[in-house]
Design an enzyme around this catalytic site. Structure first.
Site, PDB file in Angstrom:
ATOM      1  CB  CYS A   1     -23.296 -18.754 -18.857  1.00  0.00           C
ATOM      2  SG  CYS A   1     -24.139 -19.828 -17.695  1.00  0.00           S
ATOM      3  CG  HIS A   2     -25.836 -16.777 -14.959  1.00  0.00           C
ATOM      4  ND1 HIS A   2     -25.690 -18.125 -15.211  1.00  0.00           N
ATOM      5  CD2 HIS A   2     -27.019 -16.646 -14.302  1.00  0.00           C
ATOM      6  CE1 HIS A   2     -26.732 -18.786 -14.722  1.00  0.00           C
ATOM      7  NE2 HIS A   2     -27.552 -17.916 -14.167  1.00  0.00           N
TER       8      HIS A   2
END
Length: 195
Positions: free
Chosen positions: A119-120
């Site tokens: 994800c991030h």
């Protein structure tokens, strides 16, 4: 299989599933996972956030759980670990400002140890400057950062269920990809899961 020692980088508002689920999967198969956070000591916790995909233009965010920090960030020696896990959420946005954390990531890369990032979490890999010519994916909003860092962006399907392996990196776009992301990471670790 052999027990592997794995380092996980967390911080306040790390994505709940992206810290909890990998931690549980990796310990379930017998590995030891040390969770660390700059500025927090063993026994303290970080707050998590639950990111969900509810048809809006971006994910929604809700308060999650308290996630235990069980090791001391200030005592991390990369030589003691076999692999690294970087969960997403909001934590990577500010964790990447910590110079020692960036050095730790660079040391894992220099030693060619498996790195699972989701994800991030890839914001940390971008900040460390380690994605040049690496095929990877992430939450779509991180794509411009990956491309500018010289990474090879890999689109995955709309259900976010795919993970990408390139060299010692295993990346995924979000927590719905956990089965594939963790399966591929366990393969890189040399762990055998029998059906």
């Amino acid at each position: 299989m052999g027990v592997k020692r794995i380092l996980m980088l967390v911080g306040d508002y790390v994505e709940d599933y992206e810290a909890m689920v990998p931690y549980q999967i990796l310990t379930m198969v017998g590995h030891k996972v040390d969770t660390v956070c700059p500025g927090k000591k063993p026994g303290e916790t970080v707050k998590t956030a639950v990111h969900d995909f509810e048809g809006d233009q971006t994910y929604s965010e809700k308060r999650g759980h308290n996630f235990l920090v069980n090791a001391d960030f200030d005592k991390v020696d990369v030589n003691d670990y076999d692999a690294l896990v970087i969960p997403g959420g909001r934590a990577p946005e500010y964790l990447r400002l910590n110079q020692r954390l960036i050095e730790i990531v660079k040391e894992f890369v220099a030693q060619n140890k498996p790195i699972a990032s989701i994800c991030h979490g890839q914001q940390i890999l971008v900040a460390a400057g380690v994605l040049e010519n690496v095929a990877c994916t992430a939450y779509p909003a991180v794509m411009p950062d990956i491309v500018k860092a010289g990474g090879k962006w890999c689109d995955v399907n709309d259900t976010f269920t795919n993970a990408i392996v390139d060299k010692n990196f295993v990346t995924a776009p979000a927590w719905p990809a956990h089965p594939e992301w963790m399966r591929k990471f366990l393969e890189l670790l040399g762990s055998k899961i029998e059906p």
